[in-house]
Design a protein around this motif. Structure first.
Motif, PDB file in Angstrom:
ATOM      1  N   UNK A  25       0.876  -1.313  -0.107  1.00 47.80           N
ATOM      2  CA  UNK A  25      -0.217   0.065   0.295  1.00 47.80           C
ATOM      3  C   UNK A  25       0.572   1.456  -0.050  1.00 47.80           C
ATOM      4  N   UNK A  26       0.562   2.141  -0.755  1.00 50.20           N
ATOM      5  CA  UNK A  26       1.226   3.323  -0.751  1.00 50.20           C
ATOM      6  C   UNK A  26       1.563   3.893   0.460  1.00 50.20           C
ATOM      7  N   UNK A  27       2.148   4.265   0.941  1.00 44.58           N
ATOM      8  CA  UNK A  27       2.453   5.279   2.162  1.00 44.58           C
ATOM      9  C   UNK A  27       1.692   7.123   2.141  1.00 44.58           C
ATOM     10  N   UNK A  28       1.857   7.015   1.082  1.00 46.12           N
ATOM     11  CA  UNK A  28       1.337   8.302   0.829  1.00 46.12           C
ATOM     12  C   UNK A  28      -0.101   8.602   0.871  1.00 46.12           C
ATOM     13  N   UNK A  29      -0.653   7.069   0.290  1.00 48.01           N
ATOM     14  CA  UNK A  29      -2.174   7.750   0.703  1.00 48.01           C
ATOM     15  C   UNK A  29      -2.749   6.968   1.894  1.00 48.01           C
ATOM     16  N   UNK A  30      -1.910   6.466   3.358  1.00 47.74           N
ATOM     17  CA  UNK A  30      -2.308   5.710   4.031  1.00 47.74           C
ATOM     18  C   UNK A  30      -2.434   6.949   4.615  1.00 47.74           C
ATOM     19  N   UNK A  31      -1.097   7.620   4.430  1.00 49.13           N
ATOM     20  CA  UNK A  31      -1.028   9.530   4.816  1.00 49.13           C
ATOM     21  C   UNK A  31      -2.091  10.105   4.593  1.00 49.13           C
ATOM     22  N   UNK A  32      -2.574  10.133   3.255  1.00 48.69           N
ATOM     23  CA  UNK A  32      -3.654  10.610   3.260  1.00 48.69           C
ATOM     24  C   UNK A  32      -5.199  11.244   3.792  1.00 48.69           C
ATOM     25  N   UNK A  33      -4.507   9.390   4.286  1.00 49.35           N
ATOM     26  CA  UNK A  33      -6.352   8.737   5.280  1.00 49.35           C
ATOM     27  C   UNK A  33      -6.256   9.034   6.054  1.00 49.35           C
ATOM     28  N   UNK A  34      -4.554   9.531   6.427  1.00 50.52           N
ATOM     29  CA  UNK A  34      -4.622   9.560   7.976  1.00 50.52           C
ATOM     30  C   UNK A  34      -4.910  11.467   8.714  1.00 50.52           C
ATOM     31  N   UNK A  35      -4.621  12.049   7.893  1.00 54.14           N
ATOM     32  CA  UNK A  35      -4.091  13.468   7.537  1.00 54.14           C
ATOM     33  C   UNK A  35      -6.120  13.604   7.951  1.00 54.14           C
ATOM     34  N   UNK A  36      -6.940  12.850   7.215  1.00 57.79           N
ATOM     35  CA  UNK A  36      -8.188  13.484   6.916  1.00 57.79           C
ATOM     36  C   UNK A  36      -8.997  12.760   7.816  1.00 57.79           C
ATOM     37  N   UNK A  37      -8.239  12.090   8.978  1.00 63.78           N
ATOM     38  CA  UNK A  37      -8.717  11.408   9.957  1.00 63.78           C
ATOM     39  C   UNK A  37     -10.114  10.034   9.985  1.00 63.78           C
ATOM     40  N   UNK A  38      -9.382   9.429   8.530  1.00 60.82           N
ATOM     41  CA  UNK A  38     -10.156   8.277   8.839  1.00 60.82           C
ATOM     42  C   UNK A  38     -10.267   7.304   9.730  1.00 60.82           C
ATOM     43  N   UNK A  39     -10.187   6.608  10.381  1.00 59.83           N
ATOM     44  CA  UNK A  39     -10.537   5.607  11.249  1.00 59.83           C
ATOM     45  C   UNK A  39      -9.240   4.136  10.960  1.00 59.83           C
ATOM     46  N   UNK A  40      -8.866   3.799  11.658  1.00 58.92           N
ATOM     47  CA  UNK A  40      -8.588   2.147  10.931  1.00 58.92           C
ATOM     48  C   UNK A  40      -9.217   1.990  10.100  1.00 58.92           C
ATOM     49  N   UNK A  41     -10.124   0.961  11.008  1.00 58.49           N
ATOM     50  CA  UNK A  41     -10.933   0.597   9.997  1.00 58.49           C
ATOM     51  C   UNK A  41     -11.272   0.401   8.757  1.00 58.49           C
ATOM     52  N   UNK A  42     -11.878   2.396   8.697  1.00 55.26           N
ATOM     53  CA  UNK A  42     -12.087   2.671   7.298  1.00 55.26           C
ATOM     54  C   UNK A  42     -10.439   3.191   5.912  1.00 55.26           C
ATOM     55  N   UNK A  43      -9.319   3.072   7.044  1.00 55.80           N
ATOM     56  CA  UNK A  43      -8.473   3.103   5.854  1.00 55.80           C
ATOM     57  C   UNK A  43      -7.854   1.923   5.288  1.00 55.80           C
ATOM     58  N   UNK A  44      -8.104   0.329   6.473  1.00 55.92           N
ATOM     59  CA  UNK A  44      -8.012  -0.958   5.909  1.00 55.92           C
ATOM     60  C   UNK A  44      -9.112  -0.727   4.746  1.00 55.92           C
ATOM     61  N   UNK A  45     -10.733  -1.016   4.828  1.00 56.29           N
ATOM     62  CA  UNK A  45     -11.384  -1.114   4.124  1.00 56.29           C
ATOM     63  C   UNK A  45     -11.513  -0.420   2.867  1.00 56.29           C
ATOM     64  N   UNK A  46     -10.932   1.027   3.130  1.00 56.46           N
ATOM     65  CA  UNK A  46     -10.921   2.447   1.816  1.00 56.46           C
ATOM     66  C   UNK A  46     -10.072   2.194   0.924  1.00 56.46           C
ATOM     67  N   UNK A  47      -8.782   2.368   1.498  1.00 58.98           N
ATOM     68  CA  UNK A  47      -7.743   2.320   1.115  1.00 58.98           C
ATOM     69  C   UNK A  47      -6.689   1.101   0.731  1.00 58.98           C
ATOM     70  N   UNK A  48      -6.749   0.523   2.139  1.00 56.44           N
ATOM     71  CA  UNK A  48      -5.222  -0.623   1.629  1.00 56.44           C
ATOM     72  C   UNK A  48      -5.670  -1.806   1.221  1.00 56.44           C
ATOM     73  N   UNK A  49      -7.549  -1.858   1.132  1.00 54.76           N
ATOM     74  CA  UNK A  49      -7.403  -3.391   0.747  1.00 54.76           C
ATOM     75  C   UNK A  49      -8.351  -2.852  -1.114  1.00 54.76           C
ATOM     76  N   UNK A  50      -8.785  -1.485  -0.918  1.00 57.62           N
ATOM     77  CA  UNK A  50      -8.719  -1.394  -2.537  1.00 57.62           C
ATOM     78  C   UNK A  50      -7.546  -1.732  -3.102  1.00 57.62           C
TER      79      UNK A  50
END
Ligand code: ADP
Ligand code: MG
Lengths: 263, 259
Positions: free
Chosen positions: A153-178
């Motif tokens: 998974x792209x660390x920039x995508x994960x950082x983006x998700x974190x910066x916009x306060x997606x929860x850990x579960x959302x980061x997995x389902x919306x960023x890591x999994x796709x």
């Protein structure tokens, strides 16, 4: 204009493919007819296809095909149900990954065929043995692909998700999994071939009912044309399943660099 | 509004450590546009990630309205330098912009309005149902800006957002940022290595040194508003300011012992 050009080029490619196929078939036919290859072991292609079309009218043929596909679908299905969640669990935790890496690296290289005696011992010669072998073989490529997909998974995508306060579960389902889906798709395609190979192997070696057992029966009965006809069928099944997965990938992964513009 | 207090960051442990930020302090006032300028590798991204709560500082702190930032605050929108990696390729422009709005407890209509307004304000109305990879680099960065705007942040943190687009696109995007900053009334911290860009955009410019990084100087930019790519850059004050920043960075380099 552009459309006409594209069609003509598409047609051209199609014609090239079939020209290649036809050339090989004609050469094989000639080699057998002229006695270059012994007809007893290598009957003319036309006879193989005659036997194939005759088999298409037989209930046993469809039963055997169904049994092979049953082994394939159960093997791949169970492997997917086990491997994808396992890959997700291992791929989302460095601790878990480190804990299981050695076990995986030990089990993965075991050739599934080495488990044939174990399968016979535990499950006998029926469907269960076939499925067991197919699951074991299909499990590893899927596990490894899922694992890689989760880790890549792209660390920039994960950082983006974190910066916009997606929860850990959302980061997995919306960023890591796709992001891992292309890897899982590749794993499915590989595992599909592997599951088919192991299903046919089990039928050949153990005698589980299916196309593999019929191939053996054709050999014992000295029906070389039928033997080849059945081999051709297994090849066509493998090709068909692979095309099916490739088509599904084109639809689901239309956004992925490997599929863009392929729609 | 935003206070950086004695911030330092050292990466790694034991033998292999990188001291990215030595000791940094500055403040950002409400509604202000602050540019942080410094050479490549001086720790600008590190600073911004600390300010966004994405990275814990080694010592010192960042406070937002008096509260120490420990994780990403909801008032902060972030625009990354790597726009193509920061947008999700499997989501359309619309869905990319809507992604951070899931937590905002908005009605569907309200959410759609926010997304469409943001898309309009960055001039991408016709592209809302495209995928990011169907757009040029400059357009992708517009999407990333729209995503941050739709989030309705009070503070926009931007990390070299225009470092990898061509000059003309860059000028357009600079003016776009100046405009949306007014429209949305947002406070901006804008990181860049480009001195001209910092002086052109900023109300104030924070000049960083080479590593180990500290604040070399904080400079007020009193250029007339609205800024204009041609007229502003022709002003003698502009030339004066950019020369000043240039010398500040250069002077510091010369002070460093040759290695
Ligand atoms: N995750 C990291 N681990 C170790 N060192 C890092 C990491 N990120 C950045 N650095 C180092 O910190 C310094 C500052 O990096 P960065 O903040 O990216 O600078 P800038 O954005 O100004 O180019 C560089 O020397 C870089 O190599
Ligand atoms: Mg940087």
């Amino acid at each position: 204009m552009a459309h006409a050009l594209r069609t003509r080029r598409g047609l051209g490619r199609w014609a090239q493919t079939w020209a290649g196929v036809a050339t090989v078939l004609v050469l094989a036919e000639l080699a057998s007819r002229t006695g270059l290859l012994p007809q007893r072991y290598f009957p003319p292609v036309t006879e193989m296809f005659t036997a194939l079309f005759a088999a298409l009218g037989e209930p046993w043929f469809w039963l055997a095909t169904g049994q092979t596909l049953q082994g394939w679908v159960l093997g791949l299905g169970i492997a997917a149900l086990l491997a994808v969640p396992a890959g997700m669990l291992l791929g989302t935790s460095v601790v878990r990954y480190r804990a299981f890496r050695a076990v995986i690296e030990f089990l993965r290289p075991i050739p599934s065929v080495a488990l044939v005696p174990l399968a016979i011992l535990v499950y006998g010669a029926g469907l269960e043995s076939k499925v067991f072998l197919a699951v074991f073989a299909a499990f590893w490529p899927l596990l490894i692909q899922t694992l890689y997909g989760m880790q890549d998974v792209d660390p920039v995508a994960v950082d983006t998700a974190r910066a916009f306060r997606l929860t850990r579960a959302e980061r997995i389902t919306r960023v890591v999994l796709p992001g891992a889906v292309p890897y899982v798709a590749t794993g499915l395609r590989i595992s599909s071939s592997v599951a088919l190979i192991l299903a046919v192997t089990a039928e050949l070696v153990i005698g589980s009912p299916g196309l593999g057992r019929e191939i053996n029966a054709a050999r014992v009965g000295g029906a070389a044309d039928l033997l080849y006809a059945l081999i051709i069928v297994t090849g066509l099944i493998g090709w068909g399943l692979n095309s099916m997965f490739a088509a599904a990938e084109r639809r689901v992964l239309h956004w992925h660099p490997s599929q863009r513009g392929a729609r | 509004m935003l206070e950086v207090n004695g911030l330092s960051k050292t990466y790694g442990e034991g033998e292999r450590t990188t001291r990215a930020l030595a000791e940094l302090s500055f403040t950002v006032a409400e509604g202000e546009f602050v540019c942080v300028v410094g050479p490549s590798g001086c720790g600008k991204t590190t600073l911004l990630r600390c300010m966004a709560g994405l990275l814990p500082p080694t010592s010192g702190s960042v406070s937002l309205r008096g509260h120490v930032v420990a994780g990403p605050p909801e008032q902060v929108g972030f625009v990354f330098q790597e726009y193509s990696r920061s947008l999700m390729p499997w989501l359309s422009v619309r869905d990319n912009i809507a992604l951070p709005l899931r937590h905002k407890r908005l009605g569907k209509a309200e959410r759609t309005r926010l997304v469409e307004e943001a898309v309009e304000s960055v001039g991408l109305t016709g592209f809302i149902d495209h995928f990011p990879w169907e757009l040029s680099g400059g357009m992708q960065q517009r999407v990333a800006i729209a995503r941050a705007l739709a989030y309705e942040p009070e503070i926009l943190l931007m990390d070299e957002p225009f470092a990898s687009v061509d000059a003309q696109t860059r000028a357009d995007l600079e003016d776009l940022v100046l405009r949306v900053r007014k429209d949305y009334g947002v406070t901006v911290v804008f990181v860049t290595h480009d001195i001209d860009e910092a002086v052109y955009l900023g109300d104030r410019v924070v000049v960083l040194t080479q590593p180990p990084t500290t604040v070399q100087e904080v400079l007020a930019v009193n250029l007339p508003e609205p800024r204009d790519q041609v007229e502003t850059k022709e002003l003698p004050e502009f030339a004066h300011l950019r020369a000043h920043v240039f010398r500040a960075i250069k002077r510091r380099q010369e002070l460093r012992p040759a290695t």
